[in-house]
Design a protein around this motif. Structure first.
Motif, mmCIF file in Angstrom:
data_model
loop_
_atom_site.group_PDB
_atom_site.id
_atom_site.type_symbol
_atom_site.label_atom_id
_atom_site.label_comp_id
_atom_site.label_asym_id
_atom_site.label_seq_id
_atom_site.Cartn_x
_atom_site.Cartn_y
_atom_site.Cartn_z
ATOM 1 N N SER A 256 -60.066 -12.327 13.668
ATOM 2 C CA SER A 256 -58.889 -13.026 14.196
ATOM 3 C C SER A 256 -57.649 -12.150 14.306
ATOM 4 O O SER A 256 -56.795 -12.402 15.164
ATOM 5 N N TRP A 257 -57.528 -11.137 13.462
ATOM 6 C CA TRP A 257 -56.268 -10.414 13.399
ATOM 7 C C TRP A 257 -55.940 -9.656 14.687
ATOM 8 O O TRP A 257 -54.770 -9.329 14.933
ATOM 9 N N VAL A 258 -56.941 -9.407 15.521
ATOM 10 C CA VAL A 258 -56.653 -8.695 16.772
ATOM 11 C C VAL A 258 -56.049 -9.625 17.824
ATOM 12 O O VAL A 258 -55.452 -9.155 18.803
ATOM 13 N N LEU A 259 -56.198 -10.940 17.641
ATOM 14 C CA LEU A 259 -55.657 -11.875 18.610
ATOM 15 C C LEU A 259 -54.147 -12.039 18.406
ATOM 16 O O LEU A 259 -53.652 -11.953 17.280
ATOM 17 N N GLU A 260 -53.445 -12.269 19.489
ATOM 18 C CA GLU A 260 -51.991 -12.476 19.472
ATOM 19 C C GLU A 260 -51.285 -11.334 18.720
ATOM 20 O O GLU A 260 -50.337 -11.533 17.981
ATOM 21 N N ARG A 261 -51.780 -10.124 18.939
ATOM 22 C CA ARG A 261 -51.272 -8.970 18.197
ATOM 23 C C ARG A 261 -50.897 -7.846 19.150
ATOM 24 O O ARG A 261 -51.662 -7.519 20.064
#
Length: 595
Positions: A256-261
């Motif tokens: 998830s951490w790559v999304l909206e990043r």
């Protein structure tokens, strides 16, 4: 305790009078303890305060020295040392990805490694080099001496080792006592992963062998039924707008951490980010990975059958012909769907072909059904994700898969996200500076590539005339960073960017209920959520998880290591979610749904 030590006395005495035996057994003992150090570094060092850790390591070392004692062949002693190196290092590599030692039945699945060799190599560490280095040191010493001095008497050594084994076996109450003791570790808050250190890998395999065929009892039946009866009543979702088609995109290792990043002014997943802004999108960013040794195939069990993985081994190999109640079957029961599975992996990988049939798949298109050389990726030269989805679209446009007007379930499994995330240069469309750690750089670059592939495929799905009746699910099959996570989070570039938890995203497009769910959920919670969104809450099996659309859903999940992640205040809920792993294990092992 004194009886045990006296039983080992002849062995210890023999080691003092024979240099080769002493160095062989001593080197093996050192290897086993060094393995324990590396194992405990990721769990807890508590085993080193337990007598069994030292005793079992010494006993296994003495047993493994037997080939030399009986044969007097120095090459055989070296061969045993090398075999021990391979065994110990292989289990460490396996644990760095799957968080467990290699299960007994998985030793027969070594052929699967051919498809994931880069991931295997990537799990090696410099610390592992000490294993073969110690063997080299002992071998050089052996062959510099013309012959060993004062060889230990074979009979005395064998008698001593046998006596020690018998005394150990008697002290723990035989097989049943050991199995109960080992199984009890799983209930400990601190020792649940300490079996290989406390009892060595040999003890772990012994446990696997003696706990594989238990008898289903009325007590187990009552336990399952009692646990299931305590679940909140499921919400059917019948009042929601109809979605009779479902497309599931299972993205390899997507976190998830790559999304909206944004990193260095660049969006990592611009296509997915744009989909998250759609008011008809439901998004849960904190889905705790709950897969075990089966990894991708475990993810299918969690997402599509609402079951947690078995405690040891891989369900798809151990219990492939079981009856499973799944999302695919629920859709077929309600809408008469035709169910498809598309993947560039081979059908035999994780026994996928058999499991697909048991899950309710009608058409499986795999390795041989795709042009693999198009955007070839990885050491096994599979089609990259962009090519894969392009070919999926072509098959749909030709009517080979999901012709317009047909009610369908379509599952697409991506490939490019496999570790070590080395994307061919010609496929890269984003780059980062040297201040970004190499693994983090490779992971983000690959995620960016997969993001575009998924985005273009979703654009095609939206263009179809049946999209209004289609639910599109995008999720990661499991985390991707494994044991590198902690190191990356400690770097300047990774701090505050890389998640310190193994969270995968749960994205539902064209959802009848939009919005976000920010609390922690488990992968097992996706199944009941999808049943509700698809209006299938009345299906015979609603899963071990709970729909995140329910107000009663606790805002936490339990990892395969039984760690509570999220906000947990109710001890009863914690107990139930921990027990869920054993409930799932019994359901699968005893083919509960076939009863």
């Amino acid at each position: 305790m004194r009886k045990l030590l006296r039983g080992l006395g002849p062995v210890l005495k023999g080691l003092r009078c024979d240099g080769v035996t002493g160095r062989t057994a001593g080197c093996l003992f050192g290897k086993l303890l060094y393995f324990d150090v590396l194992w405990c570094a990721a769990t807890t060092f508590t085993p080193f305060s337990r007598f069994s850790t030292w005793w079992c390591a010494g006993l296994v070392a003495a047993v493994l020295a037997l080939p030399w004692v009986l044969s007097r062949r120095r090459w055989l002693a070296v061969a045993v040392l090398l075999a021990a190196d391979a065994w110990l290092v292989a289990n460490l590599m396996y644990a760095r990805t799957y968080y467990t030692p290699i299960p007994l039945e998985s030793y027969l699945m070594a052929g699967n490694l051919a498809d994931f060799m880069q991931s295997v190599i990537d799990s090696l560490r410099w610390a592992d080099a000490l294993f073969p280095a110690s063997t080299l040191a002992v071998a050089l010493w052996m062959y510099r001496r013309p012959k060993p001095l004062a060889p230990v008497p074979r009979l005395r050594y064998v008698a001593g080792v046998s006596a020690a084994c018998l005394l150990t076996f008697g002290a723990i109450g035989g097989t049943g006592g050991f199995v109960r003791s080992y199984a009890g570790l799983r209930l400990s808050a601190h020792l649940f992963a300490s079996g290989p250190a406390l009892y060595t890998l040999a003890g772990t395999l012994f446990y696997d062998a003696n706990s594989a065929e238990p008898v289903f009892t009325e007590a187990e039946q009552r336990r399952i039924e009692g646990w299931l009866a305590e679940r909140p009543a499921p919400v059917t979702g019948d009042s929601l707008p109809v979605r009779r088609n479902c497309v599931v995109i299972l993205a390899e290792s997507l976190e998830s951490w790559v999304l909206e990043r944004e990193v260095e002014g660049q969006r990592i997943t611009p296509w997915l980010d744009s989909l998250l802004r759609d008011p008809a999108t439901f998004y849960a960013p904190r889905v705790l990975t709950q897969v075990k040794g089966g990894r991708s195939i475990d993810a299918q069990l969690l997402l599509l059958a609402g079951l947690l993985p078995v405690n040891s081994g891989t369900y798809s190999v151990q219990y492939p012909t079981n009856r499973y109640l799944t999302l695919q079957k629920a859709l077929k029961e309600r809408w008469g769907t035709r169910n498809y599975l598309l993947t560039v992996d081979k059908e035999k990988t994780w026994n996928q072909a058999v499991i697909a049939r048991q899950f309710g798949i009608d058409t499986l298109l795999a390795y041989a059904d795709f042009r693999l050389t198009d955007e070839a990726f990885g050491n096994r030269k599979r089609a990259g994700d962009r090519s894969f989805f392009r070919q999926c679209q072509e098959k749909m446009e030709r009517g080979e898969v999901w012709p317009v007007g047909e009610a369908a379930f379509v599952q697409c499994v991506t490939y490019s996200g496999h570790a070590p995330f080395v994307l061919p240069e010609e496929l890269k469309s984003i780059s980062f500076s040297e201040r970004i750690p190499d693994l983090m750089n490779r992971y983000m670059t690959t995620a960016h590539y997969t993001d575009e592939a998924i985005g273009r495929f979703v654009a095609y799905l939206r263009s179809r005339p049946d999209y209004a009746e289609t639910l599109v699910v995008i999720t990661g099959d499991h985390e991707g960073l494994a044991s590198y996570r902690k190191d990356l989070c400690a770097t300047e570039a990774g701090r505050g960017v890389v998640s310190d938890r193994p969270f995968t995203p749960f994205i539902v497009l064209n959802s009848p209920v939009g919005g976000r769910y920010e609390a922690v959920m488990g992968q097992v919670d996706m199944y009941p959520t999808l049943l509700q969104l698809l209006g299938l809450g009345g299906y015979a099996w609603t899963g071990l998880g709970e729909s995140v659309l329910s107000a009663q859903k606790p805002p936490f999940a339990v990892s395969p290591q039984l760690e509570v992640v999220g906000e947990a205040t109710d001890t009863t809920q914690v107990r139930r979610l921990r027990e869920a792993y054993d409930i799932a294990d019994v359901i699968i092992r005893f083919d509960y749904f076939a009863r």
